[in-house]
Design a protein around this motif. Structure first.
Motif, short mmCIF file in Angstrom:
data_model
loop_
_atom_site.label_atom_id
_atom_site.label_comp_id
_atom_site.label_asym_id
_atom_site.label_seq_id
_atom_site.Cartn_x
_atom_site.Cartn_y
_atom_site.Cartn_z
N PHE A 71 -10.57 -9.77 17.23
CA PHE A 71 -10.05 -10.00 15.71
C PHE A 71 -10.23 -9.05 15.22
O PHE A 71 -11.61 -9.28 14.67
N THR A 72 -10.43 -8.31 14.33
CA THR A 72 -10.73 -7.25 13.27
C THR A 72 -9.42 -7.38 12.28
O THR A 72 -8.64 -7.29 12.21
N GLU A 73 -10.30 -8.09 10.83
CA GLU A 73 -9.66 -7.75 9.81
C GLU A 73 -10.01 -6.78 8.84
O GLU A 73 -10.54 -5.71 8.79
N PHE A 74 -8.59 -6.22 9.05
CA PHE A 74 -8.38 -4.95 7.66
C PHE A 74 -7.82 -6.00 6.31
O PHE A 74 -7.03 -5.90 5.89
N ILE A 75 -8.86 -4.69 5.34
CA ILE A 75 -9.09 -5.43 4.18
C ILE A 75 -8.24 -5.01 3.36
O ILE A 75 -7.64 -5.05 1.65
N GLU A 76 -8.25 -3.45 3.46
CA GLU A 76 -7.50 -2.17 3.02
C GLU A 76 -6.92 -1.44 3.65
O GLU A 76 -7.82 -1.22 5.33
N ALA A 77 -6.10 -1.17 3.54
CA ALA A 77 -4.88 -0.40 4.20
C ALA A 77 -3.58 0.14 3.39
O ALA A 77 -3.26 -0.35 3.18
N PRO A 78 -3.56 1.54 4.18
CA PRO A 78 -1.76 1.91 3.43
C PRO A 78 -0.33 0.65 3.92
O PRO A 78 -0.94 0.01 4.78
N GLU A 79 -0.28 1.06 2.72
CA GLU A 79 1.47 0.07 2.43
C GLU A 79 2.47 1.27 4.55
O GLU A 79 2.08 1.97 4.66
N GLY A 80 2.29 -0.02 4.91
CA GLY A 80 3.27 0.43 6.13
C GLY A 80 4.81 0.10 5.90
O GLY A 80 5.23 0.47 5.09
N ARG A 81 5.36 1.38 6.84
CA ARG A 81 6.69 1.65 6.94
C ARG A 81 7.55 1.04 8.00
O ARG A 81 7.41 1.05 9.24
N ALA A 82 8.63 0.24 7.68
CA ALA A 82 9.74 -0.26 8.61
C ALA A 82 10.13 0.57 9.24
O ALA A 82 11.25 1.55 8.26
N VAL A 83 10.21 1.48 10.41
CA VAL A 83 11.17 2.57 10.75
C VAL A 83 12.60 2.22 11.76
O VAL A 83 12.08 1.66 12.81
N PRO A 84 13.72 1.93 11.51
CA PRO A 84 14.81 0.73 12.10
C PRO A 84 15.01 2.02 12.99
O PRO A 84 14.53 2.69 13.77
#
Length: 193
Positions: A174-187
């Motif tokens: 388990f690796t926690e990301f506490i800062e990351a870019p906003e994800g984008r959903a690609v249908p």
């Protein structure tokens, strides 16, 4: 460019009639992360981690990474990718996850441990977990960063000890990301009828 370089060679060849001519050959070498920007110039990436007062850094490539001296630090790994996006993460521990039920149980937690640079491009946090002798190793490469978990002994417990099915249970880190870019959903369409 970021992922290529052009190598040209000019050779002089003497023809049968005694005349000298130049022959040119050109090769385009491709490799992910080959160069990074330094001001207005492309500079060849170097797979190297350097000591820093707060831990270690890798900054001779498209990805810039800072490693905390102590792995058991919130945001121990700070990465800025080639597009300037920031990622901040830390290892939480090892867990069993039953893929059939989705149930997880944490079986080993990270402890205070100081990283040691292994020349030229790795940092090792030896014996990094409280419950089992396991190392965490990061490898800095031209094309990114790898995280490896190295088990130095058999796990003291198994899925059955937690009422989980060994056939459908995996060992996970388990690796926690506490800062990351906003994800984008690609249908996308997987299948239509």
């Amino acid at each position: 460019g970021p992922h290529h370089q052009v190598v040209e060679r000019v050779t002089r060849v003497r023809l049968p009639n005694g005349r000298d001519v130049e022959q040119r050959s050109r090769l385009v070498e491709l490799q992910t992360g080959m160069h990074y920007r330094d001001g207005d110039s492309w500079v060849e990436s170097v797979e190297r981690i350097d000591a820093h007062p707060d831990g270690a850094v890798a900054h001779h490539g498209q990805h810039k990474v800072a490693f905390a001296a102590n792995l058991n630090t919130r945001g121990a790994i700070q990465l800025v990718d080639a597009d300037g996006q920031r990622f901040s993460s830390h290892v939480l521990g090892l867990a069993f996850t039953d893929m059939a039920t989705g149930e997880s149980v944490l079986i080993a937690q990270v402890k205070d441990v100081t990283g040691r640079i292994q020349a030229p491009n790795q940092i090792l946090y030896a014996d990094a977990f409280k419950e089992v002798t396991t190392d965490v190793r990061f490898t800095y490469r031209r094309d990114g960063l790898e995280q490896d978990i190295i088990l130095r002994e058999a796990l003291p417990v198994g899925p059955r000890d937690f009422g989980m099915n060994p056939e459908t249970t995996r060992l996970e880190v388990f690796t926690e990301f506490i800062e990351a870019p906003e994800g984008r959903a690609v249908p996308s369409t997987l299948r239509t009828e």
